[in-house]
Motif scaffolding. Structure first.
Motif, PDB file in Angstrom:
ATOM      1  N   GLU A 277       1.171  -1.508  -0.047  1.00 11.90           N
ATOM      2  CA  GLU A 277       0.106  -0.472  -0.236  1.00 11.90           C
ATOM      3  C   GLU A 277       0.803   1.379   0.193  1.00 11.90           C
ATOM      4  O   GLU A 277       0.574   2.612  -0.489  1.00 11.90           O
ATOM      5  N   ALA A 278       1.991   1.406   0.699  1.00 17.11           N
ATOM      6  CA  ALA A 278       2.805   2.041   1.102  1.00 17.11           C
ATOM      7  C   ALA A 278       3.629   2.346   0.233  1.00 17.11           C
ATOM      8  O   ALA A 278       3.908   2.179  -1.255  1.00 17.11           O
ATOM      9  N   GLN A 279       3.336   4.093  -0.442  1.00 18.86           N
ATOM     10  CA  GLN A 279       3.898   4.792  -1.519  1.00 18.86           C
ATOM     11  C   GLN A 279       5.189   5.251  -1.785  1.00 18.86           C
ATOM     12  O   GLN A 279       6.312   5.216  -2.345  1.00 18.86           O
ATOM     13  N   HIS A 280       6.004   5.449   0.134  1.00 19.29           N
ATOM     14  CA  HIS A 280       7.111   4.787  -0.161  1.00 19.29           C
ATOM     15  C   HIS A 280       7.605   4.346   1.292  1.00 19.29           C
ATOM     16  O   HIS A 280       7.498   5.403   2.702  1.00 19.29           O
ATOM     17  N   THR A 281       8.690   3.675   0.905  1.00 18.20           N
ATOM     18  CA  THR A 281       8.804   2.878   2.472  1.00 18.20           C
ATOM     19  C   THR A 281      10.684   3.005   2.583  1.00 18.20           C
ATOM     20  O   THR A 281      10.949   2.946   2.079  1.00 18.20           O
ATOM     21  N   VAL A 282      10.732   3.577   4.630  1.00 17.25           N
ATOM     22  CA  VAL A 282      11.567   3.482   4.640  1.00 17.25           C
ATOM     23  C   VAL A 282      12.264   2.297   6.104  1.00 17.25           C
ATOM     24  O   VAL A 282      11.289   1.842   6.123  1.00 17.25           O
ATOM     25  N   ILE A 283      13.426   1.818   5.801  1.00 17.50           N
ATOM     26  CA  ILE A 283      13.468   0.684   6.204  1.00 17.50           C
ATOM     27  C   ILE A 283      15.232   1.564   7.254  1.00 17.50           C
ATOM     28  O   ILE A 283      15.704   2.134   6.700  1.00 17.50           O
ATOM     29  N   LEU A 284      14.861   0.675   9.088  1.00 16.09           N
ATOM     30  CA  LEU A 284      16.084   1.514   9.223  1.00 16.09           C
ATOM     31  C   LEU A 284      16.740  -0.438   9.873  1.00 16.09           C
ATOM     32  O   LEU A 284      16.010  -0.630  10.848  1.00 16.09           O
ATOM     33  N   THR A 285      17.839  -0.106   9.844  1.00 20.61           N
ATOM     34  CA  THR A 285      18.223  -1.148  10.750  1.00 20.61           C
ATOM     35  C   THR A 285      19.910  -0.736  11.405  1.00 20.61           C
ATOM     36  O   THR A 285      20.027  -0.173  11.010  1.00 20.61           O
ATOM     37  N   GLY A 286      19.123  -1.724  12.650  1.00 20.34           N
ATOM     38  CA  GLY A 286      20.357  -1.992  13.257  1.00 20.34           C
ATOM     39  C   GLY A 286      21.278  -3.181  13.613  1.00 20.34           C
ATOM     40  O   GLY A 286      21.170  -3.724  12.426  1.00 20.34           O
ATOM     41  N   ALA A 287      22.072  -2.537  14.703  1.00 15.35           N
ATOM     42  CA  ALA A 287      23.049  -4.213  15.501  1.00 15.35           C
ATOM     43  C   ALA A 287      22.110  -5.705  14.764  1.00 15.35           C
ATOM     44  O   ALA A 287      22.953  -6.311  14.627  1.00 15.35           O
ATOM     45  N   GLY A 288      21.427  -6.055  15.215  1.00 18.56           N
ATOM     46  CA  GLY A 288      20.841  -7.079  15.290  1.00 18.56           C
ATOM     47  C   GLY A 288      20.723  -7.691  13.582  1.00 18.56           C
ATOM     48  O   GLY A 288      20.102  -8.888  14.091  1.00 18.56           O
ATOM     49  N   MET A 289      20.192  -6.660  12.436  1.00 15.96           N
ATOM     50  CA  MET A 289      21.055  -6.725  11.257  1.00 15.96           C
ATOM     51  C   MET A 289      21.625  -8.017  10.844  1.00 15.96           C
ATOM     52  O   MET A 289      22.262  -8.559  10.122  1.00 15.96           O
ATOM     53  N   SER A 290      22.936  -7.349  11.741  1.00 18.86           N
ATOM     54  CA  SER A 290      24.053  -7.552  11.476  1.00 18.86           C
ATOM     55  C   SER A 290      24.478  -9.200  12.446  1.00 18.86           C
ATOM     56  O   SER A 290      25.286 -10.086  11.418  1.00 18.86           O
ATOM     57  N   THR A 291      24.129  -9.446  13.944  1.00 16.43           N
ATOM     58  CA  THR A 291      24.396 -10.538  14.010  1.00 16.43           C
ATOM     59  C   THR A 291      23.911 -12.006  13.462  1.00 16.43           C
ATOM     60  O   THR A 291      24.095 -13.059  13.930  1.00 16.43           O
ATOM     61  N   GLU A 292      22.713 -11.236  13.204  1.00 14.04           N
ATOM     62  CA  GLU A 292      21.954 -11.913  12.372  1.00 14.04           C
ATOM     63  C   GLU A 292      22.976 -13.066  10.669  1.00 14.04           C
ATOM     64  O   GLU A 292      23.369 -14.230  10.506  1.00 14.04           O
ATOM     65  N   SER A 293      24.086 -12.300  10.854  1.00 13.28           N
ATOM     66  CA  SER A 293      24.846 -13.188   9.421  1.00 13.28           C
ATOM     67  C   SER A 293      26.055 -13.445  10.429  1.00 13.28           C
ATOM     68  O   SER A 293      27.252 -14.012   9.981  1.00 13.28           O
ATOM     69  N   GLY A 294      26.204 -12.974  11.414  1.00 13.09           N
ATOM     70  CA  GLY A 294      27.284 -13.858  12.280  1.00 13.09           C
ATOM     71  C   GLY A 294      28.560 -12.846  13.129  1.00 13.09           C
ATOM     72  O   GLY A 294      28.941 -13.101  14.217  1.00 13.09           O
ATOM     73  N   LEU A 295      28.107 -11.796  12.640  1.00 20.17           N
ATOM     74  CA  LEU A 295      29.190 -10.622  13.599  1.00 20.17           C
ATOM     75  C   LEU A 295      28.370 -10.195  14.839  1.00 20.17           C
ATOM     76  O   LEU A 295      27.818 -10.813  15.338  1.00 20.17           O
ATOM     77  N   PRO A 296      29.989 -10.655  15.971  1.00 21.22           N
ATOM     78  CA  PRO A 296      29.261 -10.465  17.516  1.00 21.22           C
ATOM     79  C   PRO A 296      28.477  -8.814  17.602  1.00 21.22           C
ATOM     80  O   PRO A 296      28.507  -7.600  16.432  1.00 21.22           O
TER      81      PRO A 296
END
Length: 252
Positions: free
Chosen positions: A15-34
């Motif tokens: 529905e949204a015409q303009h969607t903005v994402i904010l990513t934090g540390a939890g995004m990186s830790t799922e890749s394995g980073l501490p």
């Protein structure tokens, strides 16, 4: 994880015409980073003021270089996960207009997302404090890799250190995007670090819907219009599956 919540997130994306994402540390830790502050975290047993600050560059340069040589080497061991790649796909499909990140690992760029606002800079590059010459971060892994090949000055990672201000243009652009958003999605951030934690409310006060996806509570949970507790990669994958089913049934 309730299917109803996933369906709501998917519908809001459509529905949204303009969607903005904010990513934090939890995004990186799922890749394995501490992470930063746990018993296995980046700062455990270390004083960031001594090794990751403006002070360290001036008074403790050898330890500064050793620390960031180690960080660059560590980041190079890991890769973007499915969540990073889905955000890139959604950008290309027009579902996401802008990505803002608090992370410095460069995984959004590795996943080929475009126009990413890196609030804290990136470990992908070094720059010379004397002449401004830029080069890839892997140079730090070489002997005397901190020496600028152009002028002999000091090469440092292109990140915001303790004691430095965030890049003014990055902050202004991020807040402008937040005000323009119809949907603002927080992924893997506890929203404890300013000024990034002000962006969701900036968007909400401008009329956007606020969705938060995180494994743990955040400071803005009470203000969220949609709250999903779970791993970012899993939530985005389930959301993408719902979007694909809707397309296959000709509902989009």
């Amino acid at each position: 994880m309730e299917q109803r919540l996933i369906q709501t997130l998917a519908e809001w994306l459509l529905e949204a015409q303009h969607t903005v994402i904010l990513t934090g540390a939890g995004m990186s830790t799922e890749s394995g980073l501490p992470d930063f502050r746990s018993n296995q975290g980046l700062w455990y047993g270390r004083d960031p003021q001594e090794i990751a600050s403006v002070y360290a560059i001036k008074h403790n340069r050898e330890d500064f270089v050793d620390f960031y040589r180690w960080r660059i080497k560590e980041v190079d061991k890991y890769k973007p996960h499915i969540g990073h790649h889905l955000l890139t796909r959604w950008q290309r499909q027009g579902l996401v207009q802008r990505i803002i990140t608090q992370n410095v690992d460069g995984f959004h760029h590795q996943a080929e997302s475009h126009d990413v606002i890196e609030l804290h800079g990136s470990l992908r590059e070094l720059y010379c404090m004397d002449c401004g010459h830029r080069t890839e971060a892997k140079r730090y892994l070489q002997e005397k890799g901190e020496v600028c090949p152009q002028c002999g000055g000091f090469l440092r990672p292109d990140i915001v250190l303790f004691g430095e201000m965030l890049d003014t243009q990055a902050i202004e652009t991020a807040f402008a995007e937040a005000r323009q958003a119809e949907l603002f999605i927080v992924l893997g951030s506890s929203l404890q670090v300013s000024p990034a934690n002000m962006l969701p409310m900036e968007a909400k006060e401008a009329g956007a819907k606020l969705a938060i996806v995180n494994l743990h509570d955040t400071l803005l949970d009470p203000q969220a219009d949609l709250l999903i507790e779970g791993k970012v990669g899993e939530v985005l994958q389930k959301t993408d599956e719902w979007l694909n089913r809707k397309r296959n049934f000709g509902m989009v």
